[in-house]
Each structure stands twice: as structure tokens, then as C-alpha cells.
Enzyme design. Structure first.
Site, PDB file in Angstrom:
ATOM      1  N   LYS A 183      49.057  48.671  65.265  1.00  0.00           N
ATOM      2  CA  LYS A 183      48.269  47.455  65.421  1.00  0.00           C
ATOM      3  C   LYS A 183      47.102  47.744  66.372  1.00  0.00           C
ATOM      4  CE  LYS A 183      49.140  42.503  65.916  1.00  0.00           C
ATOM      5  NZ  LYS A 183      50.146  41.465  66.214  1.00  0.00           N
TER       6      LYS A 183
ATOM      7  N   GLU B  49      63.171  30.464  62.586  1.00  0.00           N
ATOM      8  CA  GLU B  49      63.249  29.112  63.134  1.00  0.00           C
ATOM      9  C   GLU B  49      64.549  28.408  62.767  1.00  0.00           C
ATOM     10  OE1 GLU B  49      59.023  30.340  63.137  1.00  0.00           O
ATOM     11  OE2 GLU B  49      60.587  30.347  61.583  1.00  0.00           O
TER      12      GLU B  49
ATOM     13  N   ARG C 285      59.936  24.608  59.493  1.00  0.00           N
ATOM     14  CA  ARG C 285      60.742  25.599  58.780  1.00  0.00           C
ATOM     15  C   ARG C 285      62.233  25.460  59.097  1.00  0.00           C
ATOM     16  NH1 ARG C 285      57.372  30.220  57.273  1.00  0.00           N
ATOM     17  NH2 ARG C 285      59.057  31.659  57.693  1.00  0.00           N
TER      18      ARG C 285
END
Length: 641
Positions: free
Chosen positions: A289, A375, A403
């Protein structure tokens, strides 16, 4: 502009079809130019930088080999899709990213045929790609045609349950499906859990294709009687070295891990998969990243989300804050409660920084749980903590709490477990647009029996609501607050425990009363200043609670005024609906009482700065002023002398 890079090859690319005749050396050059263009563009717009830089080579390779948009590349979350947008006809608009009228910071179907599936939440790509693959085989159609379904999913996103549900189904259906695991060993926060450890082990081993060739070559030197045993050993070695036993048990062929920044590895593997794959296949690609931009590589979050910055130094151009952020206020208030009560604990789903739990995590590591992008699990885990006698705060963005809604209903509300939901990013959030807007939580929580639903009008009220939630053990309780800075009010030394279901009067007036729920109260007060100049003096109250409603306060406002207006930064079906239900049941409308509600409109509002988004919603001070004048039958703002 001076920071625009030289991109002679990229300048010749309008759509991916322009890449088909490029040599491998040219594709490498193109990747370098796309990386430079991405850095340059985000320096002007801000946005998600590190994720896109990590997939530059992968993006170039996919578009060079597959035939998009017939073949469907689906970027999980899609915050890494800026290089994809540059290569798919949107380079001329790339410097409008995340701005009003500009490009979305995520993939968006209405924006381009090269965005076959919209995203912004994680772990949906494999399901969608499988859907495209089945549609292809069953004779479905779309204007661009139907080819391969290709899901690009990160190591953080693949840890979520939905990704495994999709892989399990894909393995059963045996359709040609390409899943690329973009393993950068980091989502927004460092990845957690057994899956992360598993992928780290794969990273430490030699690549599968090297081991396979070594084992294959060694077998030829052995006497015949030993060759069968060697073959079994080679197969075992392959499984140990690549983790094939996990993904292959789900029905996937597994290739990798390979270096996602080495085009000499990436291009041959992808070409082979393109030409030979029959069923579902997973390609494990290792990336970094922030790759190729030193300030991003050096940052703790690898340049995940940045404001505008100087390309040379990487220094971000952040506006100085005049007041503490709501997230920061929540963080401090929760730390204070935890210092007084060892049963206070916290749960988040891969967002310790975003939800303000990082300091809590550092100070009380045994009481803070980052469960990864999960979640549903976060909610039920918090329910278990509550059932076990702890006082859990489940800190989630409003848009991510959606969610876990079934778990909120089934595992928390029905059992009346005292889980405290700290709901960040309430209301309209700006540049992330509709996918991250906290529009629905009041509506979907306030309809649950015995659920206490609060909204902070300012940062001081947020401190009181943290204290109230910490002390409340009778059932589930929530409080919502927006992104960004507070209002600069005087802060209490310690949170006050509010009386459940009781609002507060802000100012006494006459004629019309405004009942505010949440941080639009500041806009209400600005509207009142303008109305005062007209000789109109509304009464203002802060509801504090959508459930239970302050019946006495509301009915008193009705009794002493000619009209009532509610104001909230939530969707239809929320606070105003509960107020109107109360008024209807009390027969208030039978005698002609005027009631109006100001809520988010029944549309998804595209990205812009928050003020512009609230202008679309009709919830700024001038809109509130106009509503009061309309209700009172006074000339509208446009007809002023």
C-alpha cells in the site's frame, strides 16, 4: 500546472483497448506513468491514495489482458480504483475526484460502463462477480456484453464472512470466476485475526510456482519405485507452501503468492489464467500500500486517506481546527468512563482510528476489540459481552452499522441486552458521498422496542450521552454524532447522566416551535437570528431522544404554539415520523394544528462538501428560515424587499 508529470505513453491511452498492442516493456512504463498521474491528481483533490498506488501494476495488467468492459473487473470497496478510472476514459476528469459534480471516489455504475458494479463497503466483490458469471452462462445480457467476472479483494476484506459465503457458493457452482486476493497486509488498520496470520505465513514461504517447478524437476532424478512417494510429497509440499488446502477446499484453484509489483511475474500468470482457467480460481498477489511514493510508504496508514498535499514533500494541507472533532470528544469521554469503570469495554470493526478508539486501544488493550471487517460479528460479540456482565460500547459508522442490522434486532434488541452503540458519521459526510452517508440509523433503530435512541446537538451533549449510555443497563442504547468539528461550546469536566426520554428547551418564543434532533440545532439557531430581524421569534427545543420521545415537552409545544417544525439529519421514517405518530394518536391534527418535518429527501445525495449536500437536502439555516416563513404564511425569502 507545475506538478503535472510527464506521461507520454499514458497520453496515448484513452480506453483500455488502446493498451492491446503495447509490449511488456511499454506496460511497465505505463504503470510508472499511471502511478505518477495518480499521485499528482490526489495531491490536488485529496482522497484515498495508498490503496490505489498499491494496485497500479495490477490495474494495468488486468486492463491489458482482459477485454473490459465486456469482462467485468469489480474492485472490492473500490477506494483503490483511481488508476482504473485514469485508464478507462476518465483521466480528463480525475482532478474532480470526490467533488461536487465530479467523479466519485468509488466505482459507480452510472459514471462509466467500466464500473460494472458500485461499491464503497467491503467484501461484496466476489458475490457480484459470481452473479455476473452466472448471468453470462444463463444468457443474460448488458450493453457491453458479458465475459469474465473478476473480483479484486483485499486481505482485510476477504476476512469478512460474506466473502467466504461467496467463495463457498462459487466452489459449488464451478463457474469460471477469477478472484484476485490483493494482499497488502493492511486494510485501513493493521489486519487482525487468524486469516491475517495465515496470509502472513504464505508470504514468508517461497512462491508456489517456484516450489512446483523444483519438486517437478527433482522427481525425474529418482528411481522409479520412489517416484510415487515423491509425487505425494510434492502435493503435500504444494498444500503447505501455498495454503491451497484452504482455498481449494472451497473449490478454488489457487495460484500464488506472486509479487504484484513485478510485471515479469504478474503478466505471465494473468495471461495463463485468462487463457486456461475453467472453474473458479484465486490468484494471491502481494502488494505494498502506498507503493512508489515515499511519504505514503512511510505513513502509519500508508496514505490511506489524505487531504490535498505537496507532491514533493508529501505535507498535507489541512485546515487548522477551531474546535475538537466529535470523534475526538467521544474518544476522550469514553476514556474517562473506562477510567472510572473497569467493566467499560469497546468493540470496533477494523476502524479503531476512524471511530476514535485508538487511544482506548492503547490505554486499555485488554478491553478493546478490533474484530476486523465484520460488523455482524461485532454486534453479536458485543451482545455476548453485555450478557456476560460487561458494559460494551460498539463503535461503528452509521453506514456500516447497517451491515449488522439483523444482529441488532435478533441478538441485542429482542434480548434487551445493554449494548451501547456509538454511531459516528451521522448525517451527510461530504466527499465520500451517498455510500457513507449516515441517513438511516435513527429510522431503523427507533422502531425497535425498548431501544433508547439519542442524538447529540453539540460536543458537550455528546459527552453527556456517553455518560448516559455507560450508566444505562436496562437495554440497548445508541447515540449519534457527525463527522468533523464540534461547535466550540464550553465543555463539561464530566459527563452528566441525562434523564432518559427528556429533551431540553433552548429558547422561548411564540407562534412557531422548532424541535431539533441532532446537530442541525446550530443551523436552527442561525435561522432564528435571521427570523428575529423580521420580528419572528420561534421557540426552539432540543429533543435529545427520538426514543423514548419527550411526550410532555412535545405536547406542551403543541399546546402553546400554532405550528411545530421538526428538524433532523436523517431519512424519512425517523424522528419526525415518531413525533407525527404521537400527534396523530393524541388527536392534535383533528383540530387543525400545523406540523411540518425537515428530513433528508428521498434521494441518495452525491458527493460534495457537507454544506452543499445539506443545501440539496434543504436543511441549512436559510432553508429552515424559509420553512418557518412558509408555515406562518409570511412572504418567502425570494420576495424580500
Amino acid at each position: 500546472m507545475s506538478n503535472r508529470p510527464e506521461t507520454p505513453l499514458l497520453d496515448q491511452i484513452t480506453t483500455p483497448s488502446d493498451m492491446k498492442g503495447l509490449s511488456d516493456a511499454q506496460l511497465k512504463q505505463l504503470a510508472r506513468e499511471v502511478r505518477a498521474e495518480t499521485i499528482s491528481a490526489v495531491s490536488e483533490t485529496g482522497g484515498h491514495l495508498g490503496a490505489g498506488l498499491g494496485v497500479v501494476e495490477l490495474t494495468v495488467a488486468l486492463h491489458a489482458i482482459w477485454d473490459t468492459p465486456k469482462d467485468k473487473i469489480i474492485w472490492d470497496v473500490s477506494h483503490q480504483s483511481y488508476p482504473h478510472k485514469i485508464l478507462t476514459g476518465r483521466r480528463d476528469r480525475i482532478r474532480t475526484l470526490r467533488q461536487k459534480g465530479g467523479l466519485s471516489g468509488f466505482t459507480k455504475r452510472s459514471e462509466s460502463p467500466y464500473d460494472p458494479f458500485g461499491a464503497a463497503h467491503s467484501s461484496t466483490s466476489i458475490s457480484a462477480a459470481l452473479g455476473f458469471s452466472v448471468a453470462r452462462d444463463l444468457g443474460g445480457n448488458c450493453p457491453e456484453g458479458l465475459g469474465d467476472g473478476i473480483a479484486v479483494i483485499g486481505d482485510g476484506s476477504i476476512s469478512a464472512g460474506m466473502a467466504y459465503e461467496a467463495m463457498n457458493n462459487a466452489g459449488h457452482l464451478k463457474k469460471r470466476l477469477i478472484v484476485i486476493l490483493n494482499d497488502n497486509e493492511m486494510s485501513i488498520a493493521p489486519p487482525v485475526g487468524a486469516m491475517s496470520s495465515y496470509l502472513s505465513k504464505l508470504y514468508a514461504e517461497r512462491p508456489f510456482h517456484d516450489l512446483k517447478e523444483v519438486a517437478k524437476g527433482a522427481v525425474g532424478f529418482l528411481p522409479e519405485p520412489f517416484r510415487e512417494s515423491a509425487k505425494r510429497a510434492k502435493d503435500m509440499l504444494k498444500g503447505m507452501a501455498t495454503g491451497g488446502t484452504l482455498f481449494e477446499a472451497l473449490g478454488f484453484s489457487y495460484v500464488g503468492p506472486i509479487d504484484g509489483h513485478d510485471m515479469d511475474q504478474l503478466l505471465p500468470v494473468l495471461r495463463t489464467v485468462h487463457d486456461r482457467a475453467t472453474g473458479p480460481i484465486l490468484i494471491h498477489v502481494l502488494t505494498q500500500k502506498g507503493k512508489g511514493y515515499a511519504p505514503a510508504e512511510a505513513a502509519a496508514d500508508k496514505g490511506h486517506g489524505v487531504s490535498k498535499f505537496d507532491v514533493v514533500t508529501g505535507k498535507q494541507k489541512k485546515t487548522p481546527s477551531n474546535a475538537p472533532s466529535y470523534t475526538g470528544v467521544f474518544s476522550k469521554a469514553l476514556l474517562d468512563e473506562a477510567a472510572r469503570d473497569t467493566k467499560v469495554c469497546a468493540v470496533t470493526a477494523a476502524m479503531p482510528d476512524g471511530t476514535g478508539l485508538k487511544q482506548f486501544q492503547d490505554r486499555y488493550p485488554s478491553r478493546c476489540f478490533d474484530v476486523g471487517i465484520a460488523e455482524q460479528h461485532a454486534v453479536t460479540f458485543a451482545a455476548g459481552l453485555a450478557a456476560g456482565g460487561l458494559r460494551p460500547f460498539c463503535a461503528l459508522y452509521s453506514t456500516f452499522l447497517q451491515r449488522g442490522y439483523d444482529q441488532v434486532v435478533h441478538d441485542v434488541a429482542i434480548q434487551r441486552l445493554p449494548v451501547r452503540f456509538a454511531i459516528d458519521r451521522a448525517g451527510l459526510v461530504g466527499a465520500d458521498g451517498a455510500t457513507h452517508a449516515g441517513a438511516f440509523d435513527t429510522a431503523f433503530l427507533a422502531n425497535l422496542p425498548d431501544f433508547v435512541v439519542m442524538a447529540a446537538a453539540d460536543e458537550a451533549e455528546l459527552v453527556h450521552m456517553v455518560a448516559t449510555a455507560a450508566a444505562y443497563d436496562q437495554g440497548p442504547i445508541s447515540f449519534r454524532y457527525p463527522r468533523g468539528e464540534g461547535t466550540g461550546v464550553e465543555m463539561p469536566e464530566r459527563g452528566e447522566i441525562l434523564e432518559i426520554g427528556k429533551g431540553r428547551m433552548i429558547r422561548e418564543g411564540k407562534g412557531v416551535a422548532i424541535l431539533s434532533f441532532g446537530t442541525r440545532l446550530q443551523e436552527v439557531m442561525q435561522a432564528c437570528e435571521a427570523l428575529d430581524a423580521r420580528g419572528i421569534s420561534p421557540t426552539v427545543a432540543d429533543a435529545r431522544f427520538a426514543k423514548p420521545l419527550d411526550r410532555d415537552l412535545i405536547l406542551k409545544l403543541v399546546e402553546t404554539h400554532d405550528a411545530l417544525i421538526t428538524v433532523e439529519e436523517g431519512a424519512i421514517g425517523g424522528f419526525a415520523s415518531h413525533v407525527s405518530h404521537l400527534l396523530a394518536e393524541e388527536g392534535v391534527f383533528d383540530r387543525g394544528f400545523k406540523f411540518r418535518s425537515m428530513v433528508l429527501p428521498d434521494i441518495f445525495i452525491d458527493q460534495a462538501n457537507p454544506r452543499d449536500m445539506y443545501a440539496v437536502a434543504g436543511l441549512n439555516a436559510e432553508d429552515i428560515e424559509a420553512k418557518v416563513l412558509e408555515v406562518m404564511g409570511v412572504e418567502t425569502l425570494g420576495k424580500r424587499a
